[in-house]
Motif scaffolding. Sequence first.
Motif, PDB file in Angstrom:
ATOM      1  N   ALA A 289      -1.571   0.802  20.837  1.00 16.60           N
ATOM      2  CA  ALA A 289      -0.673  -0.151  21.488  1.00 16.60           C
ATOM      3  C   ALA A 289       0.758   0.178  21.035  1.00 16.60           C
ATOM      4  CB  ALA A 289      -1.071  -1.580  21.172  1.00 16.60           C
ATOM      5  N   ASN A 290       1.464  -0.786  20.416  1.00 20.60           N
ATOM      6  CA  ASN A 290       2.842  -0.563  19.987  1.00 20.60           C
ATOM      7  C   ASN A 290       2.950  -0.179  18.519  1.00 20.60           C
ATOM      8  OD1 ASN A 290       3.882  -1.237  22.537  1.00 20.60           O
ATOM      9  ND2 ASN A 290       3.793  -3.421  22.049  1.00 20.60           N
ATOM     10  N   THR A 291       1.825   0.092  17.875  1.00 19.66           N
ATOM     11  CA  THR A 291       1.817   0.395  16.448  1.00 19.66           C
ATOM     12  C   THR A 291       1.576   1.881  16.232  1.00 19.66           C
ATOM     13  OG1 THR A 291       0.975  -1.803  15.887  1.00 19.66           O
ATOM     14  CG2 THR A 291       0.702  -0.088  14.235  1.00 19.66           C
ATOM     15  N   VAL A 292       2.401   2.485  15.381  1.00 20.42           N
ATOM     16  CA  VAL A 292       2.216   3.876  14.966  1.00 20.42           C
ATOM     17  C   VAL A 292       1.858   3.859  13.492  1.00 20.42           C
ATOM     18  CG1 VAL A 292       3.302   6.130  14.661  1.00 20.42           C
ATOM     19  CG2 VAL A 292       3.815   4.757  16.690  1.00 20.42           C
ATOM     20  N   LEU A 293       0.687   4.370  13.152  1.00 18.89           N
ATOM     21  CA  LEU A 293       0.202   4.312  11.776  1.00 18.89           C
ATOM     22  C   LEU A 293       0.077   5.730  11.221  1.00 18.89           C
ATOM     23  CD1 LEU A 293      -0.958   2.367   9.557  1.00 18.89           C
ATOM     24  CD2 LEU A 293      -3.208   3.046  10.393  1.00 18.89           C
ATOM     25  N   HIS A 294       0.593   5.925  10.019  1.00 21.90           N
ATOM     26  CA  HIS A 294       0.513   7.205   9.326  1.00 21.90           C
ATOM     27  C   HIS A 294      -0.537   7.109   8.221  1.00 21.90           C
ATOM     28  CE1 HIS A 294       4.269   8.081  11.400  1.00 21.90           C
ATOM     29  NE2 HIS A 294       4.772   6.971  10.885  1.00 21.90           N
ATOM     30  N   ALA A 295      -1.328   8.160   8.071  1.00 18.82           N
ATOM     31  CA  ALA A 295      -2.354   8.212   7.033  1.00 18.82           C
ATOM     32  C   ALA A 295      -2.440   9.639   6.509  1.00 18.82           C
ATOM     33  CB  ALA A 295      -3.707   7.759   7.579  1.00 18.82           C
ATOM     34  N   LEU A 296      -2.989   9.794   5.301  1.00 17.18           N
ATOM     35  CA  LEU A 296      -3.135  11.112   4.702  1.00 17.18           C
ATOM     36  C   LEU A 296      -4.265  11.895   5.356  1.00 17.18           C
ATOM     37  CD1 LEU A 296      -2.815  10.472   0.848  1.00 17.18           C
ATOM     38  CD2 LEU A 296      -1.031  11.186   2.443  1.00 17.18           C
ATOM     39  N   THR A 297      -4.111  13.199   5.434  1.00 11.55           N
ATOM     40  CA  THR A 297      -5.228  14.087   5.732  1.00 11.55           C
ATOM     41  C   THR A 297      -5.907  14.453   4.407  1.00 11.55           C
ATOM     42  OG1 THR A 297      -3.903  16.080   5.477  1.00 11.55           O
ATOM     43  CG2 THR A 297      -3.943  15.065   7.675  1.00 11.55           C
TER      44      THR A 297
END
Length: 315
Positions: A289-297
């Motif tokens: 939706a309107n959320t951009v989430l960053h996470a580790l590889t």
Amino acid sequence: MVLRVHFTSDDLARIRFVREPDPLWETVLSIVRLGTSQGRAVFDPWRAQVRAGLSRLPPAHVRVLRTLAPPVGDFAGFLARAEASRGIETGPATAPGRLLRDDRDAAPEALRPVAEALHAYHRTAVAPYWPRIRALVDAERALRSRAVLDGGHEALLTGLAPTVRWRPPVLEVDHPRERDLRPAGRGLVLIPSVFAWRLPVTLAGPAAPPVLVYPVPRAPGWWIVPDHTAGPRGLANLLGPTRAACLRLIEDGCTTGELARRLGTTAPTASQHARTLREAGLTTTTRHANTVLHALTPLGADLLRATPGPDSRRG
């Protein structure tokens, strides 16, 4: 047609996510994807690479794989049942071998060709892409964990739309057949999958919690493992203290806005740092939706473990 999962309060309390990609589900579903033309923009480059490798497999292995997971119709149920009943506590390389131990309906001699074919296929079609598969599933887990923290399990179920719809106390799932499922206090196991396509896949037995396998977001190029040794966008970009701090702040998952606030910088600057980390293969970005989430590889997590605490902030 719809599958209706009828939840009790006990079922809601017992919803859980798998802790990492399920190796057997990914293997079986990838066989199905290989035999279809579904998702051409997403899967065709992977198909081309895999078919070249599979041409070197014995013809008997290929015949076994086509029988187990045909492009149309049901795949052999014991493949998923063996994994779902055990959880996913072990790594991807061991999954085919567990068929010889877990299945109760077939003699080991009958299953041995199946396990050998799956193992050979897995080495060619799944294992080389496992870091990317794991990164996408980790990002999905981080996104859904935030939903639980913000709004509980009902927010989690609502966020699985559009192919899954939460109409309390019933979860409606787009499905090839009309069906009603009552977990009766056993809860539900959610398995995000890179090789699931469009419709979720369900599995329900008499004792174990029912399973819902659903597709994660994938962009074209999801299968590319970054080259960390070439070009200006490699790990050398991470030598600055700010990006090293970004990497640590992303460890538990965060949005671009949260990253900017924690760094004390603007959102565009935080976005640029996040993009550099993503291009180096250390983080992954998921838009919902309107959320951009960053996470580790996995590579990013390994780098943090190798450079703990302030030592990771070398300038």
